[in-house]
Design a protein around this motif. Sequence first.
Motif, PDB file in Angstrom:
ATOM      1  N   GLY A 123       0.808  -1.218   0.000  1.00 59.62           N
ATOM      2  CA  GLY A 123       0.000   0.000   0.000  1.00 59.62           C
ATOM      3  C   GLY A 123       0.839   1.264   0.000  1.00 59.62           C
ATOM      4  O   GLY A 123       2.071   1.222   0.014  1.00 59.62           O
ATOM      5  N   PRO A 124       0.172   2.409   0.029  1.00 60.66           N
ATOM      6  CA  PRO A 124       0.881   3.688   0.136  1.00 60.66           C
ATOM      7  C   PRO A 124       1.265   3.942   1.598  1.00 60.66           C
ATOM      8  O   PRO A 124       0.601   3.443   2.517  1.00 60.66           O
ATOM      9  CB  PRO A 124      -0.159   4.709  -0.332  1.00 60.66           C
ATOM     10  N   ASP A 125       2.295   4.719   1.820  1.00 62.12           N
ATOM     11  CA  ASP A 125       2.712   5.038   3.191  1.00 62.12           C
ATOM     12  C   ASP A 125       1.580   5.675   3.990  1.00 62.12           C
ATOM     13  O   ASP A 125       1.524   5.533   5.211  1.00 62.12           O
ATOM     14  CB  ASP A 125       3.925   5.968   3.187  1.00 62.12           C
ATOM     15  N   SER A 126       0.660   6.338   3.322  1.00 63.85           N
ATOM     16  CA  SER A 126      -0.455   6.985   4.019  1.00 63.85           C
ATOM     17  C   SER A 126      -1.388   5.974   4.711  1.00 63.85           C
ATOM     18  O   SER A 126      -2.168   6.354   5.580  1.00 63.85           O
ATOM     19  CB  SER A 126      -1.260   7.856   3.050  1.00 63.85           C
ATOM     20  N   GLU A 127      -1.281   4.704   4.351  1.00 65.06           N
ATOM     21  CA  GLU A 127      -2.074   3.660   5.026  1.00 65.06           C
ATOM     22  C   GLU A 127      -1.596   3.450   6.464  1.00 65.06           C
ATOM     23  O   GLU A 127      -2.352   3.029   7.326  1.00 65.06           O
ATOM     24  CB  GLU A 127      -1.972   2.349   4.247  1.00 65.06           C
ATOM     25  N   ILE A 128      -0.342   3.738   6.714  1.00 64.14           N
ATOM     26  CA  ILE A 128       0.257   3.501   8.031  1.00 64.14           C
ATOM     27  C   ILE A 128      -0.184   4.598   8.992  1.00 64.14           C
ATOM     28  O   ILE A 128       0.009   5.784   8.725  1.00 64.14           O
ATOM     29  CB  ILE A 128       1.796   3.446   7.927  1.00 64.14           C
ATOM     30  N   ASN A 129      -0.766   4.185  10.117  1.00 63.05           N
ATOM     31  CA  ASN A 129      -1.212   5.141  11.125  1.00 63.05           C
ATOM     32  C   ASN A 129      -0.936   4.539  12.504  1.00 63.05           C
ATOM     33  O   ASN A 129      -1.691   3.685  12.973  1.00 63.05           O
ATOM     34  CB  ASN A 129      -2.696   5.459  10.975  1.00 63.05           C
ATOM     35  N   VAL A 130       0.142   4.968  13.128  1.00 61.01           N
ATOM     36  CA  VAL A 130       0.496   4.438  14.448  1.00 61.01           C
ATOM     37  C   VAL A 130      -0.085   5.269  15.584  1.00 61.01           C
ATOM     38  O   VAL A 130      -0.183   4.793  16.711  1.00 61.01           O
ATOM     39  CB  VAL A 130       2.028   4.317  14.634  1.00 61.01           C
ATOM     40  N   LEU A 131      -0.466   6.505  15.289  1.00 61.57           N
ATOM     41  CA  LEU A 131      -0.972   7.384  16.345  1.00 61.57           C
ATOM     42  C   LEU A 131      -2.439   7.141  16.667  1.00 61.57           C
ATOM     43  O   LEU A 131      -2.876   7.390  17.792  1.00 61.57           O
ATOM     44  CB  LEU A 131      -0.748   8.850  15.958  1.00 61.57           C
ATOM     45  N   GLN A 132      -3.199   6.667  15.698  1.00 61.71           N
ATOM     46  CA  GLN A 132      -4.609   6.350  15.906  1.00 61.71           C
ATOM     47  C   GLN A 132      -4.879   4.954  15.355  1.00 61.71           C
ATOM     48  O   GLN A 132      -5.473   4.806  14.282  1.00 61.71           O
ATOM     49  CB  GLN A 132      -5.496   7.382  15.222  1.00 61.71           C
ATOM     50  N   PRO A 133      -4.453   3.927  16.086  1.00 62.05           N
ATOM     51  CA  PRO A 133      -4.649   2.559  15.605  1.00 62.05           C
ATOM     52  C   PRO A 133      -6.137   2.235  15.450  1.00 62.05           C
ATOM     53  O   PRO A 133      -6.989   2.858  16.083  1.00 62.05           O
ATOM     54  CB  PRO A 133      -4.018   1.700  16.700  1.00 62.05           C
ATOM     55  N   PRO A 134      -6.441   1.252  14.624  1.00 60.31           N
ATOM     56  CA  PRO A 134      -7.833   0.907  14.352  1.00 60.31           C
ATOM     57  C   PRO A 134      -8.539   0.246  15.533  1.00 60.31           C
ATOM     58  O   PRO A 134      -7.898  -0.286  16.440  1.00 60.31           O
ATOM     59  CB  PRO A 134      -7.722  -0.075  13.179  1.00 60.31           C
ATOM     60  N   GLU A 135      -9.857   0.301  15.485  1.00 59.57           N
ATOM     61  CA  GLU A 135     -10.723  -0.451  16.392  1.00 59.57           C
ATOM     62  C   GLU A 135     -10.434  -0.200  17.874  1.00 59.57           C
ATOM     63  O   GLU A 135     -10.542  -1.106  18.702  1.00 59.57           O
ATOM     64  CB  GLU A 135     -10.655  -1.938  16.052  1.00 59.57           C
ATOM     65  N   GLY A 136     -10.022   1.022  18.213  1.00 59.79           N
ATOM     66  CA  GLY A 136      -9.840   1.405  19.605  1.00 59.79           C
ATOM     67  C   GLY A 136      -8.583   0.891  20.277  1.00 59.79           C
ATOM     68  O   GLY A 136      -8.442   1.008  21.498  1.00 59.79           O
ATOM     69  N   HIS A 137      -7.649   0.338  19.522  1.00 57.81           N
ATOM     70  CA  HIS A 137      -6.401  -0.140  20.117  1.00 57.81           C
ATOM     71  C   HIS A 137      -5.537   1.034  20.560  1.00 57.81           C
ATOM     72  O   HIS A 137      -5.549   2.093  19.938  1.00 57.81           O
ATOM     73  CB  HIS A 137      -5.628  -1.021  19.132  1.00 57.81           C
TER      74      HIS A 137
END
Length: 176
Positions: A123-137
């Motif tokens: 994917g594109p680097d924009s897919e990576i999000n460590v500050l707001q992980p998915p599903e409340g993690h």
Amino acid sequence: MSETDVIPGFPAGKAGRPYRPCVGIMLINQDGLVWTGKRDDGKGQSTYDFAWQMPQGGIDPSEDPRKAALRELYEETSVRSVSYLGETENWLTYDYPTEILADTRKGKFCGQAQKWYAFRFEGPDSEINVLQPPEGHSAEFGEWRWERAANLVNLIVPFKRDVYAQVVAIFAPLTA
């Protein structure tokens, strides 16, 4: 019978304690660079020495290790656009240092036994999000970057360096 008794090839523990079953993920981009994140100490910063590491985490009871690797990767980085490249043949282990042993998982485990997986990031680097992980993690990393595989061993805490050296050697053809 313990949960680890049904995991093929899972190593025995030490000093009456088992290893914690875990996975590790080497995420490799199209340029052969490896994803590494800087651990968050829970306060939105990182005061750890050697704070950079690849994604890793525990295997849930009865969970397939490869599925655990994909789950952990998603929970920690938000990444789903990957293709499978390979895995370590054996479980790689490290022991917790004495100063960490009593505080880590209430002394239940002597260390971790990890099955490592290599995935190509599609994917594109924009897919990576460590500050707001998915599903409340909760965020485990405060920042991330792509790094040369050869540099990874010197970025991780010393007690994990032998495992990182093995992972880098095993997956070296995938990062060339």
